[in-house]
Design a protein around this motif. Structure first.
Motif, PDB file in Angstrom:
ATOM      1  N   ASP A 119      17.147 -22.861   9.298  1.00 51.24           N
ATOM      2  CA  ASP A 119      16.211 -21.933   8.664  1.00 51.24           C
ATOM      3  C   ASP A 119      15.666 -22.497   7.361  1.00 51.24           C
ATOM      4  N   ALA A 120      16.534 -23.135   6.580  1.00 51.52           N
ATOM      5  CA  ALA A 120      16.094 -23.722   5.315  1.00 51.52           C
ATOM      6  C   ALA A 120      15.040 -24.801   5.568  1.00 51.52           C
ATOM      7  N   GLU A 121      15.260 -25.618   6.566  1.00 50.87           N
ATOM      8  CA  GLU A 121      14.299 -26.674   6.881  1.00 50.87           C
ATOM      9  C   GLU A 121      13.025 -26.095   7.486  1.00 50.87           C
ATOM     10  N   GLU A 122      13.157 -25.083   8.332  1.00 45.09           N
ATOM     11  CA  GLU A 122      11.993 -24.500   8.988  1.00 45.09           C
ATOM     12  C   GLU A 122      11.074 -23.830   7.957  1.00 45.09           C
TER      13      GLU A 122
ATOM     14  N   HIS B   4       7.318 -24.932   7.100  1.00 40.96           N
ATOM     15  CA  HIS B   4       6.235 -23.941   7.180  1.00 40.96           C
ATOM     16  C   HIS B   4       5.379 -23.966   5.922  1.00 40.96           C
ATOM     17  N   LEU B   5       6.016 -23.975   4.769  1.00 40.63           N
ATOM     18  CA  LEU B   5       5.264 -23.996   3.512  1.00 40.63           C
ATOM     19  C   LEU B   5       4.503 -25.304   3.328  1.00 40.63           C
TER      20      LEU B   5
ATOM     21  N   ARG C 195       7.396 -20.668  -4.171  1.00 40.43           N
ATOM     22  CA  ARG C 195       7.241 -19.931  -2.914  1.00 40.43           C
ATOM     23  C   ARG C 195       8.472 -20.123  -2.021  1.00 40.43           C
ATOM     24  N   TYR C 196       9.004 -21.310  -2.035  1.00 43.72           N
ATOM     25  CA  TYR C 196      10.191 -21.598  -1.229  1.00 43.72           C
ATOM     26  C   TYR C 196      11.375 -20.754  -1.706  1.00 43.72           C
ATOM     27  N   HIS C 197      11.528 -20.665  -2.998  1.00 45.69           N
ATOM     28  CA  HIS C 197      12.612 -19.844  -3.562  1.00 45.69           C
ATOM     29  C   HIS C 197      12.480 -18.395  -3.106  1.00 45.69           C
TER      30      HIS C 197
ATOM     31  N   LEU D 177       8.898 -14.309   8.304  1.00 44.45           N
ATOM     32  CA  LEU D 177       8.488 -15.110   7.155  1.00 44.45           C
ATOM     33  C   LEU D 177       7.483 -16.182   7.547  1.00 44.45           C
ATOM     34  N   THR D 178       7.644 -16.748   8.740  1.00 45.10           N
ATOM     35  CA  THR D 178       6.683 -17.766   9.196  1.00 45.10           C
ATOM     36  C   THR D 178       5.507 -17.138   9.940  1.00 45.10           C
TER      37      THR D 178
END
Length: 281
Positions: A26-29, A33-34, A55-57, A72-73
């Protein structure tokens, strides 16, 4: 790049503490995405700016609160297609891809009639329309919110959407005895089941729960399929992993189907039942 690697490592730790089993993925996805790249290409990124990290945070914080990754995606992969999803529509699961795989191997004519009951986001309808481009595909759901997503996902295709309750008497009577294939992923979770926060708090309950034993909507689907499927045509319905025998017995009790087979998903859990309509063309 070291900053991005560090951010992903920290995000993985945050998501792990939140109880998310797929924390690293999930962290990588979310980072991919961003960044607007495929997850496998993250290692090729040279750098990321402050806006990206802000935004990632925020996204990692939302995911740690168990907001679904797909919300989220805004998308989810399902078999050969990518679908738009979000609040108000059930997120297609990998478990249903086993039923899609089975359906895609059936020998249908060049212009088959396919009906997808409880279509939700349109996942099965879109994937099956891609498998049989000349098919007439009718997708049914009673949720306006779900059909909003289904319209986006079926845009540019020939899939026909119908807003209706599958328990409505006489539904699709004009198709009686003509459908080559009927598939359904109805609400089937027993009302008392304990679910993960992503499901309990974010999937629409109307699309999840199927009555005290999870069989209420399945019963309506079985009855409708018995009327729609042509002699020799095929039917498949997904069910809770605790109700395989009940689903099988319900289909057999109609005396309208033979070759009734209980099947498992890709991890071996009982997941759907298939059947052939009795009689010959």
């Amino acid at each position: 790049m070291s900053s991005l690697r560090h951010a992903i490592a920290c995000a993985t730790a945050v998501l792990t503490r939140a109880g998310i089993e797929s924390a690293r993925y999930d962290a990588e996805e979310l980072a991919a995405h961003l960044a607007g790249v495929q997850r496998g290409r993250l290692a090729l990124l040279d750098s990321a700016d402050d806006q990206f990290f802000e935004r990632y945070h925020d996204m990692i914080a939302a995911r740690s609160r168990r907001v679904p990754l797909q919300h989220l995606t805004g998308t989810v992969s399902f078999g050969p297609v990518t679908l738009q999803v979000g609040p108000g529509v059930f997120i297609p699961r990998p478990e249903t891809e086993a039923m899609l795989e089975w359906a895609s191997t059936q020998r249908l004519g060049p212009r088959p009639v396919i009906v997808d009951l409880c279509t939700g986001s349109g996942a099965l309808a879109v994937a099956l329309a891609r498998r049989w481009p000349a098919a007439r595909v009718i997708a049914v759901d009673d949720s306006d919110a779900a059909l909003d997503y289904a319209r986006r996902n079926t845009h540019g295709s020939a899939v026909e959407l119908l807003c209706a309750d599958v328990a409505t008497p006489g539904l699709l009577s004009e198709l009686d005895g003509t459908a080559d294939l009927v598939v359904a992923n109805p609400p089937y979770v027993p009302d008392s089941a304990s679910l993960e926060p992503e499901v309990a708090q974010h999937d629409p309950s109307h699309a999840v729960f199927g009555g005290p034993d999870g069989m209420t909507v399945i019963a309506a689907v079985v009855g409708l399929a018995g009327r729609l499927v042509r002699p020799g045509g095929m039917f498949a319905v997904e069910h809770d992993d605790t109700t395989s025998s009940q689903t099988t017995e319900m289909i057999l009790a109609t005396t309208l189907f033979d070759d009734v087979v209980a099947r498992s998903d890709f991890v071996g859990r009982p997941r759907f039942v298939t059947a052939r309509r009795t009689g010959e063309l």
